[in-house]
Design a protein around this motif. Structure first.
Motif, short mmCIF file in Angstrom:
data_model
loop_
_atom_site.label_atom_id
_atom_site.label_comp_id
_atom_site.label_asym_id
_atom_site.label_seq_id
_atom_site.Cartn_x
_atom_site.Cartn_y
_atom_site.Cartn_z
N HIS A 56 62.63 -12.27 -0.21
CA HIS A 56 63.18 -12.78 1.05
C HIS A 56 63.41 -14.28 0.89
O HIS A 56 62.86 -14.91 -0.01
CB HIS A 56 62.28 -12.48 2.24
CG HIS A 56 60.93 -13.11 2.17
ND1 HIS A 56 59.96 -12.75 1.26
CD2 HIS A 56 60.37 -14.13 2.90
CE1 HIS A 56 58.89 -13.48 1.44
NE2 HIS A 56 59.10 -14.34 2.43
N HIS A 58 62.55 -17.10 2.09
CA HIS A 58 61.67 -18.23 2.40
C HIS A 58 61.54 -19.12 1.18
O HIS A 58 61.49 -18.65 0.05
CB HIS A 58 60.30 -17.75 2.87
CG HIS A 58 60.29 -17.35 4.32
ND1 HIS A 58 59.40 -16.45 4.85
CD2 HIS A 58 61.09 -17.75 5.34
CE1 HIS A 58 59.65 -16.31 6.15
NE2 HIS A 58 60.68 -17.08 6.47
N HIS A 61 59.52 -18.52 -1.93
CA HIS A 61 59.88 -17.38 -2.77
C HIS A 61 61.19 -17.60 -3.53
O HIS A 61 61.37 -17.07 -4.61
CB HIS A 61 60.01 -16.11 -1.90
CG HIS A 61 58.70 -15.72 -1.28
ND1 HIS A 61 57.93 -14.68 -1.75
CD2 HIS A 61 58.00 -16.27 -0.24
CE1 HIS A 61 56.81 -14.60 -1.03
NE2 HIS A 61 56.84 -15.54 -0.10
N HIS A 131 59.28 -9.28 8.58
CA HIS A 131 58.88 -10.66 8.27
C HIS A 131 60.13 -11.52 8.31
O HIS A 131 60.13 -12.61 8.90
CB HIS A 131 58.19 -10.70 6.91
CG HIS A 131 57.85 -12.07 6.43
ND1 HIS A 131 56.96 -12.90 7.09
CD2 HIS A 131 58.29 -12.79 5.35
CE1 HIS A 131 56.88 -14.06 6.44
NE2 HIS A 131 57.67 -14.01 5.40
N ASP A 150 56.33 -10.64 1.50
CA ASP A 150 55.43 -11.03 2.59
C ASP A 150 55.37 -9.97 3.68
O ASP A 150 55.10 -10.26 4.84
CB ASP A 150 55.86 -12.37 3.20
CG ASP A 150 55.49 -13.55 2.31
OD1 ASP A 150 54.87 -13.32 1.24
OD2 ASP A 150 55.84 -14.69 2.66
ZN LIG Z 1 57.74 -15.46 3.71
#
Ligand SMILES: [Zn+2]
Length: 210
Positions: A56, A58, A61, A131, A150
Motif C-alpha cells: 500500500h 504509505h 512501505h 487500511h 498493514d
Molecule cells: Zn500503512
C-alpha cells in the motif's frame, strides 16, 4: 525458497525479500527505506530482483521503491486504488517530519486474483482494502506464507483513521480473504513479529465475534 525479513526505516516496516534457489529470481515487498541493505541481501544470495511489490502507498512501505527500481530495473507493482494516496507522499512526509522520497512510477497494476511467479513459486494477490483502499496481501500457497501489509498484525489490525481508511471494510477483508487461509499459514505483517492465521483467529481481540 529464500526469505529474509528486514525492518526498514523510522517506522520499521518489514521489507521481505523472497528468492528462488533455482532461478535466483527475487521478489521484494515493501522496500520502504534502507535500500542499500536490501541490495546487500540480494547480492548475498546471488538474486536478481524480478518484481517490487508495494502492499500500500504509505511512505514507510513505498519510500525506497524508486531507489530499488533504479538499482535493479525491476518493475513496481501496486494496486491502483492507492494512486491518490501515492500522490499524497509529500503530505505523508510532512506529517512524519521526513524528507519526501523520490516519486516512483507504478509499472503494473496489482489486482485481486493476479498471480506472480518467483521461479516456480506462485504468489496470489489478494485485495484487502480497509487500511487503505489499495491495500493488498500476498498469499504463497506452497510456502503457506501471507505477507499482510498493514491489514493484519499479531494481536492487532491496521489503523483505519488515516485517509482512505475504513474500519468495517478492513474487518470484511480480513474475514473474507485472510481467515479462510489455512490456520498454520505464517503471517508476515507490515510491522512487528510474525504470527499465524490460527493464532489471530484465536487471540486477536479485533477479530472476535466476526
Ligand atoms: Zn500503512
Amino acid at each position: 525458497m529464500i526469505h529474509e525479513i528486514l525492518p526498514v526505516g523510522m517506522l520499521q516496516c518489514n521489507c521481505s525479500v523472497f528468492g528462488d534457489e533455482q532461478s535466483r529470481e527475487a521478489l521484494v515487498v515493501d522496500p520502504g527505506d534502507e535500500i542499500e541493505s536490501v541490495l546487500d541481501i540480494l547480492r548475498k544470495h546471488g538474486l536478481t530482483a524480478k518484481a517490487i511489490v508495494i502492499t500500500h502507498a504509505h511512505i514507510d512501505h513505498i519510500g525506497g521503491a524508486q531507489k530499488l527500481k533504479q538499482a535493479t530495473g525491476a518493475p513496481v507493482y501496486m494496486n491502483l486504488n492507492d494512486a491518490d494516496l501515492q500522490k499524497m507522499l509529500p503530505d505523508q512526509a510532512r506529517w512524519l517530519g521526513m524528507p519526501t522520497p523520490e516519486a516512483v512510477q507504478i509499472d503494473v497494476a496489482a489486482n485481486d486474483g493476479d498471480r506472480l511467479m518467483v521461479g516456480v513459486t506462485e504468489i496470489a494477490v489478494l485485495h484487502t482494502p480497509g487500511h487503505t483502499q489499495g491495500s493488498i496481501s500476498l498469499w504463497m500457497p506452497s510456502e503457506k506464507k501471507l505477507v499482510a501489509g498493514d491489514t493484519l498484525f499479531r494481536d492487532s489490525i491496521g489503523r483505519t483513521d488515516l485517509p482512505g481508511g475504513n474500519g468495517r471494510q478492513i474487518l470484511r477483508s480480513i474475514h473474507e480473504k485472510l481467515m479462510p487461509l489455512p490456520e498454520d499459514t505464517v503471517v508476515i505483517p507490515g510491522h512487528g513479529e510474525n504470527t499465524s492465521i490460527g493464532r489471530e483467529k484465536q487471540f486477536n481481540y479485533f477479530l472476535q465475534g466476526l
